[in-house]
Design a protein around this motif. Sequence first.
Motif, PDB file in Angstrom:
ATOM      1  N   TYR A  51       0.823  -1.213   0.000  1.00 20.75           N
ATOM      2  CA  TYR A  51       0.000   0.000   0.000  1.00 20.75           C
ATOM      3  C   TYR A  51       0.859   1.265   0.000  1.00 20.75           C
ATOM      4  O   TYR A  51       0.319   2.376  -0.030  1.00 20.75           O
ATOM      5  CB  TYR A  51      -0.920   0.023   1.219  1.00 20.75           C
ATOM      6  N   GLY A  52       2.178   1.117   0.078  1.00 21.31           N
ATOM      7  CA  GLY A  52       3.064   2.267   0.060  1.00 21.31           C
ATOM      8  C   GLY A  52       3.456   2.712   1.451  1.00 21.31           C
ATOM      9  O   GLY A  52       3.243   1.998   2.447  1.00 21.31           O
ATOM     10  N   ASN A  53       4.045   3.907   1.549  1.00 18.83           N
ATOM     11  CA  ASN A  53       4.409   4.476   2.840  1.00 18.83           C
ATOM     12  C   ASN A  53       3.155   4.886   3.614  1.00 18.83           C
ATOM     13  O   ASN A  53       2.099   5.118   3.017  1.00 18.83           O
ATOM     14  CB  ASN A  53       5.330   5.682   2.647  1.00 18.83           C
ATOM     15  N   PRO A  54       3.257   5.005   4.941  1.00 19.32           N
ATOM     16  CA  PRO A  54       2.065   5.339   5.727  1.00 19.32           C
ATOM     17  C   PRO A  54       1.417   6.646   5.285  1.00 19.32           C
ATOM     18  O   PRO A  54       2.094   7.639   5.019  1.00 19.32           O
ATOM     19  CB  PRO A  54       2.619   5.460   7.155  1.00 19.32           C
ATOM     20  N   ALA A  55       0.101   6.602   5.184  1.00 15.52           N
ATOM     21  CA  ALA A  55      -0.693   7.793   4.852  1.00 15.52           C
ATOM     22  C   ALA A  55      -1.699   7.981   5.980  1.00 15.52           C
ATOM     23  O   ALA A  55      -2.674   7.237   6.072  1.00 15.52           O
ATOM     24  CB  ALA A  55      -1.404   7.615   3.509  1.00 15.52           C
ATOM     25  N   PHE A  56      -1.445   8.950   6.855  1.00  7.62           N
ATOM     26  CA  PHE A  56      -2.241   9.097   8.071  1.00  7.62           C
ATOM     27  C   PHE A  56      -3.460   9.987   7.831  1.00  7.62           C
ATOM     28  O   PHE A  56      -3.367  11.040   7.199  1.00  7.62           O
ATOM     29  CB  PHE A  56      -1.394   9.709   9.190  1.00  7.62           C
ATOM     30  N   ARG A  57      -4.581   9.560   8.375  1.00 13.56           N
ATOM     31  CA  ARG A  57      -5.747  10.428   8.445  1.00 13.56           C
ATOM     32  C   ARG A  57      -5.554  11.407   9.607  1.00 13.56           C
ATOM     33  O   ARG A  57      -4.723  11.194  10.494  1.00 13.56           O
ATOM     34  CB  ARG A  57      -7.020   9.609   8.675  1.00 13.56           C
ATOM     35  N   THR A  58      -6.353  12.455   9.610  1.00 15.58           N
ATOM     36  CA  THR A  58      -6.313  13.383  10.744  1.00 15.58           C
ATOM     37  C   THR A  58      -7.167  12.824  11.869  1.00 15.58           C
ATOM     38  O   THR A  58      -8.107  12.057  11.622  1.00 15.58           O
ATOM     39  CB  THR A  58      -6.854  14.761  10.340  1.00 15.58           C
ATOM     40  N   PRO A  59      -6.878  13.196  13.124  1.00 19.16           N
ATOM     41  CA  PRO A  59      -7.761  12.759  14.204  1.00 19.16           C
ATOM     42  C   PRO A  59      -9.211  13.150  13.965  1.00 19.16           C
ATOM     43  O   PRO A  59     -10.127  12.351  14.208  1.00 19.16           O
ATOM     44  CB  PRO A  59      -7.180  13.469  15.435  1.00 19.16           C
TER      45      PRO A  59
END
Length: 573
Positions: free
Chosen positions: A210-218
């Motif tokens: 899936y690639g490098n981490p892609a964080f959602r916002t809180p």
Amino acid sequence: MTDPGSLSVTIVDGYVDEPAHFGVPPYISTYPRFTAGALVDAGVPEESITYHTIDELREDRMKWGDVADADLFVYVGGMTVPGKYVGGTPAEPDEVKELAWTADGVTLLGGPVRFGVGEENAGAQDMERKDLDYEFVAKGDIEAAAYDLVDSGLEGFNNRMRDNEELDRWASKGAFVVEQHPNHPDYLIAELETSRGCAYRCSFCTEPLYGNPAFRTPGSVVEEVDRLSDHGVEHFRLGRQADILAFGGDGEAPNPDALQELYGGIREVAPDLGTLHLDNMNPVTITDYPEASKEAIEIIAEHNTPGDTAAFGLESADPVVQEQNNLLVTAEECLEAVRIVNEAGGWRPAENRLPKLLPGINLVHGLQGERPETYDHNRRFLRQVYDEGLMLRRINIRQVMAFAGTEMGDTGADIAKEHKAQFQDYKKAVREQVDNPMLQRVAPPGTVLPNVHLEYHQDGKTFGRQLGTYPLLVGIPGERELGRAIDVAIVDHGYRSVTGVPYPLDVNAASMDELTTIPGVSSGRAGDIVVSRPYESVAEVDEVAEVDLSRFATVGDAEVDVTRTFEPSGRAD
């Protein structure tokens, strides 16, 4: 050009199990929810979207008509790690093909099934990519493919990954579909995504694909929880991420402030939630950033519900296997991470409750470099954890599934197949020598498990589980009414399951089988208790039985008031 407003769509959930994502009932994964949200965002009315689980279709052939009649049929599913399941049975490849053959409309396949399928959903398998007779296969995100396919008038799409702005819309817009799940509302837990992808590249794992981490916002995760709560969901797991400690950071270092905003926000919008658990926590984060990790773990343990488990991907304690498979931590480093989680999260909210947060250990066999000594390394590590007085909530031992695109894709499952017999002997030894005594430490007799959902009968007993991460399977004497939730006190231990009695147990109404499961109560003493009934206090019973029953018993109602019922989805073989 097909008008999206005129489309009928059926989504079938064949269930998913990935290194950082779970969706077998009572869990509902993100895939069907995000896909439903993408369809709505593309213009399909909510009332034109039908959702079924694969188990529903097995039990009721009439529901196959929804597959046949839909203008667009979407299948989501796929297993990239093997498991054994109680709440549902994942779809096998032949069933997935039959769905495609049944559909008269356009067919779309997606989810982790795109990484490949084997002959069955099991370990020691070589997985191959197949289209399973679908017209369209989403080689990127199924939700993005569904949006683009509808937007194109069902003509096609470019394989792509969705971005977080789309995800924020689709996560909220698709929350409604949970109401169509057969376990809704009481016996359903929503898997929540905080990120996907991984900064590391272990040889066997599909998460880096899936690639490098892609964080959602809180705020986006909290908004999704708010919408799911509006649709009756009370149980949540932050399970869709490689490492919860890295949330809101650079992919490696912890960000305690972001976790405070996330967990605090969830508690604010869902103050009456029943479950708040997590799944993956990377031990390398703890060893690299011990102080920040400890602060983050303390925040999690403050807001979560008891019995939570942080799965640690040790994978192997053998240094040779670690080096050849790009594994992240040594056995000693993982042991230190276990110590820190025990210190920061291993406290009990009450004396007779499960600890708030404990580590779990993942071990994978059949990796490159595995040798007979590998099994000895793993056993020594687990024994050291136990001998230090530390707690593990569970030990997950499995054989590798080899997928194209990972380094193990070249090696395949040959090593796992060669070591099959040794693997089985070793697994049995771990269950007997470590699992059982560890379970007695984590959940000693008298530990109370609230809201155990009764799921199936077997051998004159009733079996059930709580909602949560890796819940204990509980066997209760007698065949009780299914589809109910009761409180249970633990009285005995197996390797990965426990025996319990309804809590508090009414000794004036308890059966002989229930009484004799309590530690120290022989059949003779149980008989003495029965013939001397009724009692006005537990102390009177103690005098007759010469055993302290205060952890288990009452002389009042036989069970805690049951406020919920649910439709059990049945036991998987």
